[in-house]
Scaffold this motif. Structure first.
Motif, PDB file in Angstrom:
ATOM      1  N   ALA A   1       0.586  -1.463  -0.284  1.00  0.00           N
ATOM      2  CA  ALA A   1       0.178  -0.355  -0.100  1.00  0.00           C
ATOM      3  C   ALA A   1       0.672   1.403   0.104  1.00  0.00           C
ATOM      4  O   ALA A   1       0.282   2.263  -1.088  1.00  0.00           O
ATOM      5  CB  ALA A   1      -0.730  -0.131   1.182  1.00  0.00           C
TER       6      ALA A   1
ATOM      7  N   LEU B   1      -7.748  -1.498   2.057  1.00  0.00           N
ATOM      8  CA  LEU B   1      -6.703  -1.456   0.768  1.00  0.00           C
ATOM      9  C   LEU B   1      -6.983  -2.294  -0.735  1.00  0.00           C
ATOM     10  O   LEU B   1      -6.423  -1.543  -2.097  1.00  0.00           O
ATOM     11  CB  LEU B   1      -5.862  -2.866   1.653  1.00  0.00           C
TER      12      LEU B   1
ATOM     13  N   LEU C   1      -5.106   4.289   0.409  1.00  0.00           N
ATOM     14  CA  LEU C   1      -4.332   3.268   0.773  1.00  0.00           C
ATOM     15  C   LEU C   1      -3.819   3.580   1.861  1.00  0.00           C
ATOM     16  O   LEU C   1      -3.025   2.622   3.230  1.00  0.00           O
ATOM     17  CB  LEU C   1      -2.975   3.131  -0.165  1.00  0.00           C
TER      18      LEU C   1
END
Length: 347
Positions: free
Chosen positions: A85, A215, A260
């Motif tokens: 991420a 995510l 993210l």
């Protein structure tokens, strides 16, 4: 005549070779991710035998070694997800701002997410992982907008230097606000200070399953913005001439990166420099094409953060060093090197 028929167009061959190499590189990085996952599960403050690893994977948690493996598995998955991420978030932020120094930490986005979470804990009774994530994403989004607005003010618009200075100033101010919130709350001070260092040691199956949908949504937004980021790299006027809606493209890519960053920060704390180091390393390997850069950044970020977590567990046995400290030790020299290079004033 025969020679003409058998001859392959040189342009097609030239395109296929880089694609094959890049695809092979992705497979190699995937294998490296698997290798560091295995390393993370078996190596730590106490090494674990393979039979205990297999037993723990089968659900057994009796005994010290099997219990250690049972705790390392969600920790490892959290490191992989958070590293991916942060790597993708940094690559997208650099593409959106055309700033080689862009990074969730340097631009203050991590600290904005931290302030939102700490404020929620101190004044609104925030206590659930899902609550942390929503507050962190909101704080990251607000901070990203503020930093870009400050960096865009004045002549020349949002230059790389102005964005870096705005991010540093906003980050310092938010860090002061975090300290001010925590100062009068001794009941949360210890936990907040530990969380602010950044680490994956508190990873659990619940935290991984809670953060995973956020995510996935962030990854999808970023990947769908890859072609638009390639157009934005040519400049706003050329991107608009190619049919891109510049404001929409930049906003959707920035939203994916912020989701993210905020979601990862909510469960790991603010981990710096991964989003700075990883995209630069990948860009040197495969070039600036975001269709390849983003997957490469995801896998490389996963490898870097997981490996940093393993190093933090073994260098000070039986104690542990949080992964945020390890990544700072790696990233600070790289940041200095990037600043000193005269060729990377803009992407």
């Amino acid at each position: 005549m025969t020679a003409t028929v058998l001859q392959q167009p040189s342009g097609v061959a030239a395109l296929r070779r880089p694609r094959a190499r890049r695809a092979a590189g992705l497979l190699g990085l995937g294998a490296l991710v698997v290798a560091v996952v295995v390393l993370s599960v078996t190596v730590g403050s106490r090494d674990v035998a393979w039979q205990d690893v297999w037993a723990a994977l089968g659900g057994a948690s009796d005994g010290f070694d099997r219990g250690a493996v049972a705790k390392r598995i969600p920790r490892t998955f959290l490191a992989v997800l958070a590293g991916a991420a942060l790597g993708v978030s940094g690559a997208v932020m650099q593409g959106v701002t055309r700033n080689p120094l862009a990074d969730p930490g340097i631009l203050g986005v991590n600290m904005g997410a931290s302030l939102a979470v700490v404020t929620g804990i101190a004044y609104f009774g925030l206590s659930t992982a899902t609550g942390y994530i929503w507050w962190a994403i909101a704080g990251a989004c607000v901070t990203a907008v503020v930093v870009y607005a400050i960096g865009s003010a004045g002549r020349g618009g949002a230059t790389p230097l102005k964005l870096a200075l705005a991010g540093a100033a906003v980050s310092a101010a938010l860090a002061s606000f975090v300290s001010a919130v925590v100062l009068g709350r001794n009941d949360i001070a210890g936990g907040v200070r530990s969380w602010q260092i950044g680490g994956v040691g508190g990873g659990t199956a619940e935290s991984v399953s809670t953060v995973l949908p956020f995510l996935v949504a962030g990854f999808l937004l970023c990947l769908l913005s890859a072609q638009a980021l390639n157009s934005l790299a040519l400049g706003d006027d050329l991107a608009a001439g190619l049919g891109e809606r510049v404001a929409v493209a930049r906003g959707s890519a920035a939203l994916g990166a912020t989701v993210l960053c905020g979601a990862a920060t909510a469960v790991t704390g603010p981990i710096g420099f991964v989003g700075l180091v990883v995209p630069h390393a990948c860009r040197m390997l495969i070039g600036p094409d975001h269709r390849w850069l983003l997957p490469y950044s995801a896998l490389t970020g996963a490898v870097l953060l997981t490996l940093a977590d393993v190093v933090g567990r073994v260098v000070a046995r039986p104690a542990e060093i949080d992964v945020g400290i390890i990544t700072a030790l790696i990233g600070a020299p790289v940041f200095i090197a990037i600043v000193r290079r005269q060729k990377v004033r803009a992407l």
